[in-house]
Design a protein around this motif. Structure first.
Motif, short mmCIF file in Angstrom:
data_model
loop_
_atom_site.label_atom_id
_atom_site.label_comp_id
_atom_site.label_asym_id
_atom_site.label_seq_id
_atom_site.Cartn_x
_atom_site.Cartn_y
_atom_site.Cartn_z
N HIS A 116 0.84 -1.20 0.00
CA HIS A 116 0.00 0.00 0.00
C HIS A 116 0.87 1.24 0.00
CE1 HIS A 116 -3.43 -2.53 0.84
NE2 HIS A 116 -2.75 -3.08 1.82
N GLY A 117 0.35 2.33 -0.56
CA GLY A 117 1.03 3.61 -0.52
C GLY A 117 1.91 3.85 -1.73
N ARG A 118 2.48 5.05 -1.75
CA ARG A 118 3.29 5.51 -2.86
C ARG A 118 4.51 4.63 -3.11
NH1 ARG A 118 4.17 11.52 -3.87
NH2 ARG A 118 2.89 11.50 -2.03
N SER A 119 5.22 4.26 -2.04
CA SER A 119 6.42 3.44 -2.21
C SER A 119 6.09 2.08 -2.82
CB SER A 119 7.15 3.25 -0.88
OG SER A 119 7.71 4.48 -0.46
N ALA A 120 5.00 1.48 -2.37
CA ALA A 120 4.59 0.19 -2.94
C ALA A 120 4.25 0.34 -4.42
CB ALA A 120 3.38 -0.37 -2.19
N CYS A 121 3.52 1.38 -4.75
CA CYS A 121 3.12 1.60 -6.14
C CYS A 121 4.34 1.78 -7.03
CB CYS A 121 2.20 2.82 -6.20
SG CYS A 121 1.42 3.04 -7.80
N GLN A 122 5.28 2.60 -6.59
CA GLN A 122 6.49 2.83 -7.37
C GLN A 122 7.34 1.57 -7.47
OE1 GLN A 122 8.07 6.22 -5.28
NE2 GLN A 122 6.93 7.66 -6.56
N ALA A 123 7.43 0.82 -6.38
CA ALA A 123 8.21 -0.42 -6.39
C ALA A 123 7.60 -1.44 -7.33
CB ALA A 123 8.33 -0.98 -4.97
N LEU A 124 6.27 -1.54 -7.31
CA LEU A 124 5.60 -2.47 -8.21
C LEU A 124 5.82 -2.10 -9.67
CD1 LEU A 124 2.33 -2.87 -6.15
CD2 LEU A 124 3.86 -4.76 -6.80
N CYS A 125 5.79 -0.80 -9.97
CA CYS A 125 6.05 -0.36 -11.35
C CYS A 125 7.48 -0.68 -11.76
CB CYS A 125 5.79 1.14 -11.48
SG CYS A 125 4.04 1.57 -11.52
N GLN A 126 8.43 -0.39 -10.88
CA GLN A 126 9.83 -0.68 -11.20
C GLN A 126 10.06 -2.17 -11.41
OE1 GLN A 126 13.35 1.30 -9.52
NE2 GLN A 126 11.93 2.00 -7.93
N ARG A 127 9.53 -2.97 -10.50
CA ARG A 127 9.72 -4.42 -10.62
C ARG A 127 9.02 -4.95 -11.86
NH1 ARG A 127 8.02 -8.39 -5.78
NH2 ARG A 127 6.00 -8.15 -6.79
N GLY A 128 7.85 -4.39 -12.17
CA GLY A 128 7.14 -4.78 -13.39
C GLY A 128 7.98 -4.51 -14.63
N LEU A 129 8.64 -3.35 -14.66
CA LEU A 129 9.51 -3.03 -15.80
C LEU A 129 10.67 -4.00 -15.91
CD1 LEU A 129 9.68 0.87 -15.67
CD2 LEU A 129 8.70 -0.55 -17.48
N ILE A 130 11.27 -4.33 -14.77
CA ILE A 130 12.39 -5.27 -14.79
C ILE A 130 11.91 -6.63 -15.30
CG2 ILE A 130 13.98 -6.58 -13.32
CD1 ILE A 130 14.23 -4.01 -11.60
N PHE A 131 10.77 -7.09 -14.80
CA PHE A 131 10.23 -8.37 -15.25
C PHE A 131 9.94 -8.33 -16.75
CE2 PHE A 131 8.36 -9.48 -10.81
CZ PHE A 131 9.57 -10.01 -10.42
N TRP A 132 9.33 -7.24 -17.20
CA TRP A 132 8.96 -7.12 -18.61
C TRP A 132 10.20 -7.18 -19.50
CZ3 TRP A 132 5.93 -2.41 -20.96
CH2 TRP A 132 5.47 -2.74 -22.23
#
Length: 177
Positions: free
Chosen positions: A111-127
């Protein structure tokens, strides 16, 4: 000038696979982390700003040292891990970045801004690593937290949505030309 309703209609046309209740002026920019109002964290936040400045000027080694100090001073705070992961990612050290992103997501409880940004970053790495299913899961979670970026990435991951968006944009560009 267009109304809010007009903007919503255009959003549905150009982004047919995004949720209908999406409101682009809300979301991650208005999202708070649990500790955002904690005045005792002001020195740590100042140190984080120094790390961000170092990273923005390309001094990645200095940024890593600063973010490591931030983590040492506040080991249960997700943003330090998230910021250090960004530097690792920029340096191409994806394994270290993913470890920090995992920790940021764990500490934030998703939850929160840090989680959202971390999920986006990790999503990019996975992609980029060809792990499309994992990327999609992270982008979906970040989109649920309000990330417009994640929603756009989900559309890109759907080839039919991307083709439909491209065709609609061509139609509208020709209409207004």
């Amino acid at each position: 000038m267009s109304s809010e309703h007009d903007a919503a209609v255009l959003n549905v046309i150009f982004n047919p696979f995004l949720p209908l209740d999406d409101n682009s002026d809300k979301g991650i920019l208005h999202m708070k982390d649990n500790d955002e109002d904690d005045k005792t964290l002001l020195p740590i936040k100042a140190l984080e700003r120094d790390g961000i400045e170092a990273a923005e000027t390309g001094n990645f080694n200095a940024a890593l040292k600063i973010f490591s100090k931030v983590i040492e001073a506040a080991p249960t705070r997700a943003s330090g891990y998230n910021n250090r992961a960004q530097v690792y990612r920029l340096k191409g050290e994806t394994e270290d970045a993913v470890m920090d992103l995992n920790k940021a997501i764990e500490l934030s409880g998703g939850h929160g801004r840090s989680a959202c940004q971390a999920l986006c970053q990790r999503g990019l790495i996975f992609w980029k690593g060809g792990l499309t299913d994992e990327a999609k899961k992270d982008f979906e979670a970040a989109a649920d937290l309000g990330s417009q970026f994640a929603k756009a990435q989900l559309v890109k991951l759907n080839p039919y949505a991307a083709l439909c968006n491209q065709m609609l944009q061509t139609v509208f560009n020709n209409l207004y030309s």
